[in-house]
Structures are given as structure tokens and as C-alpha cells.
Design a protein around this motif. Structure first.
Motif, short mmCIF file in Angstrom:
data_model
loop_
_atom_site.label_atom_id
_atom_site.label_comp_id
_atom_site.label_asym_id
_atom_site.label_seq_id
_atom_site.Cartn_x
_atom_site.Cartn_y
_atom_site.Cartn_z
N GLN A 1 -0.74 -6.82 10.09
CA GLN A 1 0.37 -6.40 9.46
C GLN A 1 0.21 -6.17 7.86
O GLN A 1 -0.35 -6.95 7.37
N ARG A 2 0.86 -5.20 7.53
CA ARG A 2 0.85 -5.04 5.87
C ARG A 2 1.90 -4.20 5.30
O ARG A 2 2.61 -3.39 5.93
N ASP A 3 2.28 -4.70 4.10
CA ASP A 3 3.49 -4.23 3.41
C ASP A 3 3.03 -2.98 2.89
O ASP A 3 2.04 -2.61 2.36
N VAL A 4 3.95 -1.76 3.23
CA VAL A 4 3.49 -0.40 2.74
C VAL A 4 4.95 0.06 2.23
O VAL A 4 6.05 -0.16 2.38
N ILE A 5 4.56 1.58 1.34
CA ILE A 5 5.64 2.13 0.90
C ILE A 5 5.03 3.51 1.38
O ILE A 5 3.81 3.88 1.32
N LEU A 6 6.03 4.49 1.95
CA LEU A 6 5.50 5.57 2.25
C LEU A 6 6.72 6.70 2.22
O LEU A 6 8.11 6.35 2.11
N GLU A 7 6.50 7.72 2.57
CA GLU A 7 7.49 9.07 2.29
C GLU A 7 7.82 9.24 3.83
O GLU A 7 6.82 9.67 4.45
N ASP A 8 9.05 9.11 4.28
CA ASP A 8 9.18 9.53 5.63
C ASP A 8 9.33 10.60 5.91
O ASP A 8 9.42 11.71 5.07
N ASN B 1 12.80 7.22 -6.17
CA ASN B 1 14.04 6.59 -5.41
C ASN B 1 13.56 5.68 -4.20
O ASN B 1 14.36 6.09 -3.09
N LEU B 2 12.71 4.62 -4.61
CA LEU B 2 12.36 3.75 -3.45
C LEU B 2 13.39 3.16 -2.99
O LEU B 2 14.18 2.34 -3.65
N ALA B 3 13.94 2.93 -1.66
CA ALA B 3 14.84 2.11 -1.15
C ALA B 3 14.63 0.63 -1.03
O ALA B 3 13.33 0.47 -1.02
N PRO B 4 15.63 -0.40 -1.30
CA PRO B 4 15.21 -1.61 -1.32
C PRO B 4 14.67 -2.31 0.15
O PRO B 4 15.16 -1.76 1.17
N ARG B 5 13.74 -3.23 -0.17
CA ARG B 5 13.46 -4.09 1.26
C ARG B 5 14.17 -5.02 1.52
O ARG B 5 14.62 -5.77 0.77
N ARG B 6 14.71 -4.86 2.76
CA ARG B 6 15.86 -5.74 3.26
C ARG B 6 15.27 -6.53 4.33
O ARG B 6 15.79 -7.59 4.69
N PHE B 7 14.29 -6.20 4.98
CA PHE B 7 13.78 -6.96 6.19
C PHE B 7 12.19 -7.42 5.98
O PHE B 7 11.63 -6.87 5.25
N ASP B 8 11.79 -8.53 6.39
CA ASP B 8 10.65 -8.94 6.15
C ASP B 8 9.87 -8.86 7.61
O ASP B 8 10.48 -8.38 8.49
N LYS C 1 11.46 13.21 3.85
CA LYS C 1 10.81 12.93 2.37
C LYS C 1 11.76 11.96 1.42
O LYS C 1 11.93 12.15 0.35
N ARG C 2 12.03 10.90 2.17
CA ARG C 2 12.45 9.64 1.42
C ARG C 2 11.45 8.60 1.28
O ARG C 2 10.72 8.41 2.25
N TRP C 3 11.46 8.15 0.05
CA TRP C 3 10.65 7.02 -0.05
C TRP C 3 11.31 5.68 0.46
O TRP C 3 12.15 5.18 0.11
N VAL C 4 10.38 5.13 1.26
CA VAL C 4 10.98 4.02 2.01
C VAL C 4 9.94 2.66 1.97
O VAL C 4 8.58 3.08 2.35
N PRO C 5 10.43 1.45 1.94
CA PRO C 5 9.63 0.44 2.19
C PRO C 5 9.39 0.22 3.57
O PRO C 5 10.24 0.60 4.52
N GLN D 1 0.87 -1.06 0.05
CA GLN D 1 0.21 0.13 -0.07
C GLN D 1 0.90 1.26 0.00
O GLN D 1 1.82 1.40 0.71
N VAL D 2 0.63 2.23 -0.94
CA VAL D 2 1.11 3.38 -0.96
C VAL D 2 0.56 4.46 -0.01
O VAL D 2 -0.35 5.10 -0.51
N VAL D 3 0.81 4.45 1.16
CA VAL D 3 0.08 5.02 2.31
C VAL D 3 0.05 6.64 2.07
O VAL D 3 -0.74 7.35 2.55
N THR D 4 1.32 7.08 1.52
CA THR D 4 1.21 8.54 1.65
C THR D 4 0.49 8.99 0.24
O THR D 4 -0.17 10.25 0.27
N GLN D 5 0.07 8.44 -0.67
CA GLN D 5 -0.78 8.63 -1.77
C GLN D 5 -2.15 8.63 -1.50
O GLN D 5 -2.92 8.31 -2.29
N SER D 6 -2.69 8.49 -0.17
CA SER D 6 -4.12 8.40 -0.07
C SER D 6 -4.92 9.33 -0.75
O SER D 6 -4.84 10.56 -1.00
#
Lengths: 435, 266
Positions: free
Chosen positions: A390-397, A366-373, A400-404, A334-339
Motif C-alpha cells: 500500500q502506498r499513500d498517493v495524491i491524484l486528480e479524481d 486545492n488538495l483535500a485534507p487526509r482524514r483516513f489512514d 478533476k478534484r485533487w484528493v489524497p 506519490q503524485v500519480v497523476t503527474q507521471s
């Protein structure tokens, strides 16, 4: 003889009685007003003096922080710095608004608070050179503010200046007032030492124009975009108002009367995207559509309008209107920042509102890679949180960096929280209380 | 119990008939009986009504739900439903569909519906069919909860909107609420809603006491629109009425747009 005196005495006595009554009442009113004036004055005084004290304390605490070499104590000092800035901000906000735009002073306090907060979060070591340098700058700036406030305090007290006189001076546009001048001066000085304005993370309201590179559309283009978005006949009359220079991103306000009601839409001048729209329905319709069904309909509506697959994250209803918040799904996250919000009139089932500003203004970059589950990240959570979902998401921290990330929904203290853990670094991003 | 099951079967038939079904649910003054309180509609996060009331009661009866029985499907209800679905070997969705309802009714046989009915009682508000009259008759002062803002914050916001912009077009009312929210994100302003509203001189309606007027449902809707992200002011943190503005300073602010009588500025 006697009765003539009586006849004269009665009205005279009456007048005296009424007069003294009026006087007594008037005096009471006057006293009340004075009391009120004093009370107001005291409130101002209170805030002003508190502010002066707190800036003094802030300077001292910053000094102690610089001196401190113990990693643990360093953190405690930072906490105190943060606490004081908070209190000072509260007091600065209580001082007359149009009298002295204390904005820049507020800004300085806010910057110190954010830095302290950031350092505490990152658990910085007292040996960190960049932190020390910043602390020293803040110390010097607090010192300047402190000196000016102390000077002003002296002026105010020695000359028995009242804040209400100051207010009055301002209303009559007099600028020779010492307090007014004192604050104006201080404000400009504070402005000179705030180098870079720190942005408060606000996923709802972006303040940069990320669409700037897209081609500009004219008023007709905006009309066309709205007609297409809402399936309106091409001859629908729409009024277009372009935003002026103050807008963070140039937009058009498109309005008009459409069959469903009064329409107001926002179209970006760059790219011609319909960022939001709202229809004020004419009446309250006949029936009542089902809340659950309307949600599915709203999701389908978004997909049909180019938002791809969406999932609902929250839903509310009030007085026959339903608000649904959706997030787009990208590679299963889910791209939570883009609600995106969709509003439905439950009386008619019509979609009467939409806001996709976040979707357009926060493109994933520039989404950072997902390293942890999720299983690995669960260890970061506080044991007091009872994880429910629990839910996998991507967001802008906040930086202002896009992180998984993984969103852990859970309960603690009888409330529901969502904790976002960065799946690239394994660190907590933020905690939100949902209930 | 039989009655309930019959209701479910009927509802299942109604659903099977697809298009016909919605019409059937909207028949006004349907002779509901206590055991048939569960409606054929799905319930999910955000749902309200007497059937949510029943859902919460049944979940509480089984020990899944410990919150207030208020007829509003919130987070606590959501977790209760998910845990129920999990323990009963169903797909965990958090959505109360017909299958979940049947399982729930079967599991909570000992519980009998005694709560409000669709045509009477406060909890019926917002439910299918009967809700229309309920929501229209009174403007409910309670607003749905929004994370990050308390009920008193929302209430204060509606007071400001009503006092500042009650004569303005609806979009202008939303814009006033948006300005307060924009200030919340701006470092130059106090960091709380009351701090912003009661900042001396910030709002004329606070100074002259109009803030204490009782707001209407429109003002509440305007606030809800603003908290859901609609910002017709496009990032404004000030606004003023050019006919009555006394401050020269406000004219120096970069303007964004005019809505109704107010000019919104940066």
C-alpha cells in the motif's frame, strides 16, 4: 469438303468455348461481387436497425427509471440504461464514418452512459431531485432521437435505399440523397441538446491549457529552453514550428539534428516548459547497459531537471529501448497523476525520450485534507483482494478534484490490481488492472 | 553450489571496483557456465533475461512464484520477490540485489540451473551482454504488456501505424498512433481500439486492405512511444494527406500541425 468444314469449325468452336468460359467466369465474379456488396449492405443495415431499436429501448428504460421509487430497483434500471447506451454506441460506430458524422449522437449516448455510471457509483436515491430532472431531460432527448430514427427507417425501407448508394452519393458530393439528409438533420438536432460536453477522464492527455497565465515565450525562447534542457551548445540549429489554432494548448515543435540523433521536442508557448522530447538515435550503439542501472540514471536525470524526488511505478523494455515511468513524491505521497516517462536507449545508455506533459498540465490544486489512514481504508476493500502493498498517493479524481488517497496493490483472480481509496471521504476512486 | 558462490564473490568484487565493473559485464562470449547464470546485475520490475528466468525458477522451487517462467520480471515476480524478502527478514524492496540473490541461492540449494544460457536460447533476449545479437536478429513481435490495452489492441495499433504512415518520419508514425489513442478518450468515437480502427471509412488503409501488411519494429516502437504518453499530434483526433484528401469536410477541421505529409487536426 469435310476437312474444310473441320478447319473452320475448330476455331469457331474454340472461340465459343473460350467465350462461354469467360462468360461463366465473369458471371461468377459478378455473383461474388454482388454477394460481397450484399454482405456489406447487410452489415450497415444491421447496425442501423439495431441502433434504432436500442434508442427506442433506451427511451423506455429511462421512462421506467423515472417511474421507479424503490432504491434497489432504481439502481437496476440505471444499470440497464447504461447497458443499452453501451450497445447503441457500438452500433452507431459501425455506420459509415464520412457519411454521417454521428459524433453528436455518440456524444449524447456517452453522456447518458457516464451519468448512469456516476449515479450507480454514488448509489443515488430515486428521490434525488437533480437526478430526476436530468433523467427527464434525457428521456425527452431520447424521444426526439427515437422519432427521427423511426422516420428514417421508414424512408429507407419504403424507398429501398441502399447504404452503398448513399456512400456513392457522398463520394460524388451529392446532398439530395434522402438518407444523407435525414442523418445530417438528426445530427444537428442531437447537437443542440448536448448542453455541456462531458470530459472523459484522461490523465494522459489534458485538454485545457492550465499554463495560460504564464508568460509567453517566442520561438527563440523555445530554442533556448530545449538547448538548456538537453545541454546542447548554444549554436545548435533548431527548427521551430508553432502549433495552429486546433491545439488544446499552444506549443512549439522544436526539431533538429543533434549529435545523439534526430531531435523532436515540444515546448509550451506559455511558460516555455519542455513538455516532451524524443531523439531517434542514428545507430544502435555498441554495448548494452544494465536495465536496473539505467533506471537509477533516469531517476537522477529527472531530479536534475527539476522534477524533485521521483519514484518508479512501472518499467518496460522492447528491442533495446527501456521505458521508465516515474511519479514525483510530495510530502511522502506519490503524485500519480503527474507521471513522467523517460526512455533510455539500452545500447548506449543515453536518454532518448522524455514526456512530462502530465507534470506540467496537472498542477496540484486545492488538495483535500487526509482524514483516513491506510488501516481504516482497508475495510473498504473487497475481501477477495489480497493486498500486497500500500502506498499513500495524491491524484486528480475523475471529477478533476485533487484528493489524497491510498493505493492498495493486490492480487485477485490471478491478476494484479491497484485500488485507489479516497483518504478524505473513504470511498473507492477507481480500480486499475495492472497485469 | 560452490561455483555459484564464487560467482557471487567475484561479482561482489566487481561491484566494489565500481567503474570497472560495467566493462567487465560486457565482455562478449564470456564462458558462462550453468551454475553461474545469475549475473551480478540487480533485477527489478521490467528486467528481462536468462537471469530473470533463473530467479523465477528459484522462486517457483521455493513456492513463491506460480506464474509462467518467461524470463520477464512482471508483477507476479515482483510479489514473489517481496514475499521472499519479507519471510527471510530482509528489507522488502522488490529489487533483487546481491544480498537477495545470495539468500535466494542459499534457500534453493536443491535447484540446479538447466535453463537457457546467455549465448543461446530464446529467453536470453534482452539480457546483459549477449542480448544484443538476440534482439537484433529478429524483430520480436511480442510487445510488453500495457495496462488497459490488450496484446491484440497493441498489435492492431501497429498494423494501423504501418499501413497508414510507413513512409513517414518516425515522429509522424508516433502521431498516427497517438490519434487512435486520442480517439479512445473522445466521446465522439468508439470506445475500443478495434471499434475505432474498423469504424467504416475511418482509415483508408482498412478499406483498401493495407492494414493487413506485416508491420515492422519501427511501427511497434512508435506505438509504444504513443502508449507511454508521447503525443506529437498535440491532441489531434484526425489527420489527412492534403494531396490525396477527397473530403471537403476534413479541411474544415481546426488544424494543429503538419508532420511529414499529414496534417493533424482537432
Amino acid at each position: 469438303m469435310l476437312h474444310r468444314t473441320t478447319w473452320v469449325a475448330i476455331p469457331v468452336l474454340g472461340l465459343v468455348l473460350v467465350g462461354s468460359g469467360l462468360g461463366w467466369w465473369g458471371y461468377g465474379q459478378y455473383r461474388e461481387r454482388q454477394a460481397l456488396a450484399v454482405e456489406t449492405e447487410n452489415l450497415y443495415e444491421n447496425s442501423f436497425h439495431n441502433l434504432a431499436t436500442e434508442i427506442d429501448q433506451l427511451q423506455r428504460e429511462l421512462g421506467k427509471t423515472i417511474v421507479s421509487g424503490d432504491a434497489n430497483r432504481f439502481q437496476e434500471h440505471l444499470r440497464d440504461v447504461w447497458r443499452i447506451t453501451y450497445a447503441a454506441q457500438t452500433d452507431a460506430a459501425r455506420l459509415p464514418f464520412d457519411l454521417m458524422p454521428m459524433h453528436q449522437t455518440q456524444q449524447f449516448l456517452s453522456q447518458v452512459a457516464n451519468s448512469a455510471n456516476d449515479w450507480m457509483e454514488r448509489q443515488v436515491k430515486p428521490t434525488d431531485a437533480s437526478v430526476r430532472k436530468k433523467l427527464e431531460t434525457y428521456y425527452a432527448q431520447a424521444g426526439k432521437l427515437n422519432g427521427q430514427l423511426a422516420q428514417l427507417q421508414t424512408t429507407v425501407m419504403n424507398n429501398r435505399l441502399s447504404w452503398q448508394n448513399v456512400n456513392q452519393a457522398l463520394r460524388s458530393h451529392r446532398t439530395d440523397n434522402q438518407v444523407v439528409d435525414g442523418f445530417r438533420k438528426m445530427d444537428t438536432q442531437a447537437g443542440t441538446f448536448v448542453e455541456s460536453q462531458q470530459r472523459v477522464p484522461s490523465p494522459v492527455r489534458p485538454d485545457t491549457d492550465v499554463l495560460a497565465k504564464q508568460p509567453v515565450v517566442d520561438a527563440d525562447g523555445a530554442r533556448r529552453a530545449v538547448r538548456q534542457f538537453l545541454d546542447l551548445p548554444p549554436n545548435t540549429a533548431l527548427e521551430v514550428q508553432a502549433s495552429k489554432a486546433g491545439a488544446p494548448a499552444p506549443v512549439y515543435s522544436v526539431s533538429g539534428a543533434i549529435p545523439a540523433g534526430t531531435l523532436v521536442a515540444t515546448v509550451s508557448q506559455h511558460g516555455g516548459h519542455v513538455l516532451s522530447m524524443s531523439i531517434t538515435p542514428k545507430g544502435t550503439g555498441g554495448g548494452m547497459v544494465d536495465f536496473s542501472e539505467a533506471e537509477d540514471k533516469a531517476a537522477a536525470w529527472l531530479t536534475a531537471h527539476g522534477f524533485g524526488q521521483v519514484e518508479n511505478t512501472t518499467a518496460r523494455q522492447y528491442d533495446g529501448w527501456a521505458y521508465y515511468v516515474f511519479v514525483p513524491v510530495r510530502n511522502g505521497a506519490q503524485v500519480v497523476t503527474q507521471s513522467v516517462m523517460v526512455k533510455t536507449d539500452l545500447h548506449t545508455g543515453n536518454i532518448i525520450g522524455y514526456d512530462g506533459t502530465n507534470f506540467f498540465m496537472h498542477p496540484v490544486q486545492n488538495l483535500a485534507p487526509r482524514r483516513f489512514d491506510a488501516a481504516q481504508l482497508r475495510k473498504v476493500l473487497s475481501p477477495s483482494l489480497k493486498v500486497q502493498m500500500q502506498r499513500d498517493v495524491i491524484l486528480e479524481d475523475p471529477d478533476k478534484r485533487w484528493v489524497p488517497a491510498v493505493a492498495f496493490y493486490g492480487t485477485a483472480n490471478d491478476e494484479t490490481y491497484v485500488v485507489y481509496i479516497n483518504a478524505s471521504t473513504g470511498k473507492e476512486i477507481e480500480v486499475e488492472q495492472l497485469s | 553450489m560452490k561455483r555459484m558462490r564464487r560467482a557471487c564473490v567475484c561479482a561482489g568484487l566487481a561491484m566494489a571496483l565500481g567503474l570497472w565493473a560495467p566493462a567487465a559485464w560486457h565482455i562478449p562470449h564470456q564462458p558462462w557456465r550453468a551454475a553461474e547464470a545469475f549475473t551480478p546485475r540487480d533485477l527489478r520490475y521490467g528486467s528481462e533475461g536468462y537471469d530473470v528466468y533463473e530467479l523465477q525458477n528459484r522462486l517457483a522451487y521455493l513456492g513463491y512464484y506460480h506464474g509462467h517462467i518467461d524470463g520477464i520480471f512482471g508483477w507476479k515476480t515482483y510479489w514473489a520477490v517481496r514475499n521472499f524478502q519479507y519471510n527471510f527478514g530482509m528489507k522488502v524492496t522488490g529489487i533483487v540485489d546481491m544480498k537477495t540473490k545470495m539468500k535466494l541461492v542459499a534457500a534453493s540449494k536443491g535447484w540446479h540451473y538447466k535453463g537457457p544460457l546467455p549465448d543461446k536460447g530464446a529467453a536470453a533476449k534482452g539480457a546483459t551482454g549477449a542480448s544484443r545479437t538476440a534482439t537484433r536478429s529478429a524483430s520480436p513481435a511480442r510487445m510488453p504488456s500495457v495496462p488497459g490495452l490488450s496484446q491484440s489492441d497493441l498489435n492492431l495499433l501497429t498494423h494501423v501505424v504501418y499501413a497508414e504512415a510507413r513512409g513517414e518520419p518516425y515522429v509522424g508514425q508516433v502521431a498516427v498512433a497517438a490519434v487512435v489513442l486520442n480517439r479512445l478518450h473522445d466521446p465522439r468515437f468508439p470506445h475500443t481500439i478495434p471499434g475505432i480502427v474498423y469504424q467504416p471509412g475511418a482509415f483508408t488503409s482498412v478499406q483498401d486492405g493495407q492494414i493487413n501488411l506485416q508491420p515492422d519494429a519501427t511501427a511497434r516502437k512508435a506505438v509504444l512511444d504513443a502508449v507511454h504518453g508521447w503525443d506529437p499530434s498535440h491532441g489531434a483526433v484526425y489527420y489527412f494527406n492534403p494531396d490525396t484528401a477527397t473530403s471537403d469536410w476534413i479541411w474544415s477541421r481546426p488544424q494543429i500541425l503538419k508532420i511529414g505529409k499529414h496534417i493533424f487536426t482537432k
